[in-house]
Design a protein around this motif. Structure first.
Motif, short mmCIF file in Angstrom:
data_model
loop_
_atom_site.label_atom_id
_atom_site.label_comp_id
_atom_site.label_asym_id
_atom_site.label_seq_id
_atom_site.Cartn_x
_atom_site.Cartn_y
_atom_site.Cartn_z
N ASN A 73 0.80 -1.22 0.00
CA ASN A 73 0.00 0.00 0.00
C ASN A 73 0.84 1.28 0.00
O ASN A 73 0.29 2.37 -0.14
N GLU A 126 -2.36 7.39 -5.48
CA GLU A 126 -3.59 8.11 -5.19
C GLU A 126 -3.32 9.58 -4.88
O GLU A 126 -4.08 10.46 -5.29
N ARG A 134 -4.95 12.63 -7.05
CA ARG A 134 -5.79 13.67 -6.45
C ARG A 134 -5.22 15.07 -6.67
O ARG A 134 -5.94 16.01 -6.99
N GLY A 136 -4.11 11.44 4.86
CA GLY A 136 -5.53 11.10 4.81
C GLY A 136 -5.76 9.77 4.12
O GLY A 136 -6.61 8.97 4.55
N ILE A 137 -5.01 9.52 3.04
CA ILE A 137 -5.14 8.25 2.31
C ILE A 137 -4.66 7.09 3.18
O ILE A 137 -5.27 6.02 3.21
N GLN A 183 -4.77 6.94 6.41
CA GLN A 183 -5.80 6.72 7.41
C GLN A 183 -6.96 5.91 6.85
O GLN A 183 -7.47 4.98 7.47
N THR A 184 -7.36 6.24 5.64
CA THR A 184 -8.46 5.52 5.00
C THR A 184 -8.09 4.05 4.76
O THR A 184 -8.88 3.13 5.03
N LEU A 185 -6.87 3.82 4.27
CA LEU A 185 -6.43 2.45 4.02
C LEU A 185 -6.29 1.65 5.32
O LEU A 185 -6.61 0.46 5.37
N LEU A 200 -8.04 2.09 8.07
CA LEU A 200 -9.38 1.78 8.57
C LEU A 200 -10.00 0.64 7.79
O LEU A 200 -10.79 -0.15 8.32
N ALA A 201 -9.65 0.55 6.49
CA ALA A 201 -10.21 -0.49 5.64
C ALA A 201 -9.54 -1.84 5.82
O ALA A 201 -10.07 -2.87 5.39
#
Length: 398
Positions: free
Chosen positions: A348, A355, A359, A389-390, A392-394, A396-397
């Motif tokens: 990742n 990503e 963006r 931010g990306i 953090q999103t990854l 959480l997923a």
């Protein structure tokens, strides 16, 4: 005998420590004499104080303002001035000297390298971010001040040693070599489960944790492609990468007549450091010697773009120009550090980079960067915010 005044920015890190060790060895061999003007380090106060007591610089600086008292106590009675913080490091970088070794890792080293570039001293550059983020602006700044920029990365030092600076039109291609890192033969599926301990276990080089992760993802080679483009005025189309597991050939220059020149040597960072410290002379030190008969053979292979997508992303950033290389670097650093903190899977890291680039390209932020230090730092900060931010999103997923 080489006689130089030296400032070392990042003296307690891997390159900084090797620089001072090499100076010690050269003095012991009777081939060098060095006066240290300034030393700057991070939170390792004990090492910084030890270095300062040995080399007696005019000033020793820690980046950690909370540790100023500790450094003051450690150097009490020595007559060495002490200071702390970013402004103090930048001031140290501008003190009159013959050579500045810019070895602060990450974007933290950008301001001090930018400041040193305007002094007219030789800038021995081990900080990738300075070139990746400021590129031609940094080189122009060095030249305008009457100085010289000498790369300290082993790959760029190798090219520097054989590149025909007076006739660059004779060069057809630059070929950067890559060890392939610890996962050269690891499947993509297996890479997904790799740990920080496995990623930093480099087979050839002894390096810091973050750059070792960059080697494992091959993002380091992507950054080096960007650096080479700026250093030697070559477009992305004339810069290639080949995997060379033995790390004996450090890079090659191919000429228009079909000749190819390579710089070779055992994998030891002190060799390119010695080149920078002594240039245009050569400095004898107890260097490891190359035994080709013992090696038997040297091997090469093409990098795998599927398992190592960072190379493709770096080339795309270089071709896009503007602030894209800055965004690539910032996002990669955020991803690599998140992996080291166990908040992100190994594969990742490249996802974060891709990503973030997507963006920031979509919003037009990538095209807004200038050549100067402040503009680069502003874009770097925004890219880090987006990348975080990306992450953090990854996370959480997961």
């Amino acid at each position: 005998m080489i006689e130089r005044r030296i400032t070392v920015l990042g003296s307690t890190g891997s390159v900084g420590t090797s620089t001072l060790d090499l100076m010690e060895q050269a003095e012991g061999a009777g081939t060098g004499r060095f006066q240290v003007v300034a030393l700057t380090g991070g939170a390792n106060i004990a090492r910084l104080a030890e270095q300062a007591r040995r080399w007696r610089p005019a000033v020793a600086v820690t980046a950690d303002e909370a540790r100023l008292g500790e450094l003051t106590d450690a150097l009490a009675g020595t007559g060495i001035a002490v200071a702390a913080g970013e402004a103090a490091i930048t001031e140290a970088a501008t003190r009159p000297t013959d050579l500045v070794m810019a070895a602060i890792v990450g974007a933290a080293g950008l301001k001090s390298a930018w400041a040193a570039a305007a002094t007219g001293a030789t800038l021995a550059l081990a900080n990738k971010e300075s070139l990746v983020c400021c590129g031609s602006g940094l080189i122009q700044r060095v030249e305008a001040a009457g100085g010289r920029l000498i790369p300290v990365d082993s790959e760029h030092s190798a090219i520097f040693q054989v590149f025909p600076a007076a006739a660059p039109e004779q060069v057809a291609r630059l070929i950067l070599t890559a060890s392939g890192g610890p996962f050269r033969q690891t499947s993509r599926e297996a890479m997904a489960a790799m740990t920080p301990e496995q990623a930093v276990a480099h087979p050839n080089w002894s390096m810091g944790a973050k750059i070792s992760v960059d080697s494992a993802t091959m993002a380091n080679k992507g950054l080096e492609m960007i650096e080479a483009a700026y250093l030697f005025g070559m477009p992305a189309s004339k810069i290639d990468v080949v995997v060379h597991p033995e790390s004996i050939i450090h890079s090659l220059v191919e000429f228009v007549d079909g000749s190819t020149l390579a710089q070779m040597g055992p994998p030891d960072m002190k060799t390119p450091i010695a080149c920078a410290l002594a240039y245009p002379e050569r400095m004898a030190w107890p260097a490891p010697r190359l035994d080709l008969a013992a090696l038997g053979r040297l091997t090469f292979e093409a990098p795998d773009p599927v398992r190592f997508p960072a190379l493709r992303l770096a080339r795309e950033a270089l071709e896009a120009g503007g602030g894209a290389p800055t965004v690539f670097n910032a996002a990669n650093e955020i991803g690599a550090l998140a992996f080291l903190d166990r908040r992100l899977g190994f594969l990742n890291i490249a996802t974060v980079v891709a990503e973030t680039l997507n963006r920031m390209t979509a919003t037009g932020a990538v095209s807004q960067a200038g050549d100067g230090c402040e503009g680069a730092l502003a874009l770097d900060a925004e890219a880090r915010r987006v990348a975080s931010g990306i992450v953090q999103t990854l996370a959480l997923a997961a």
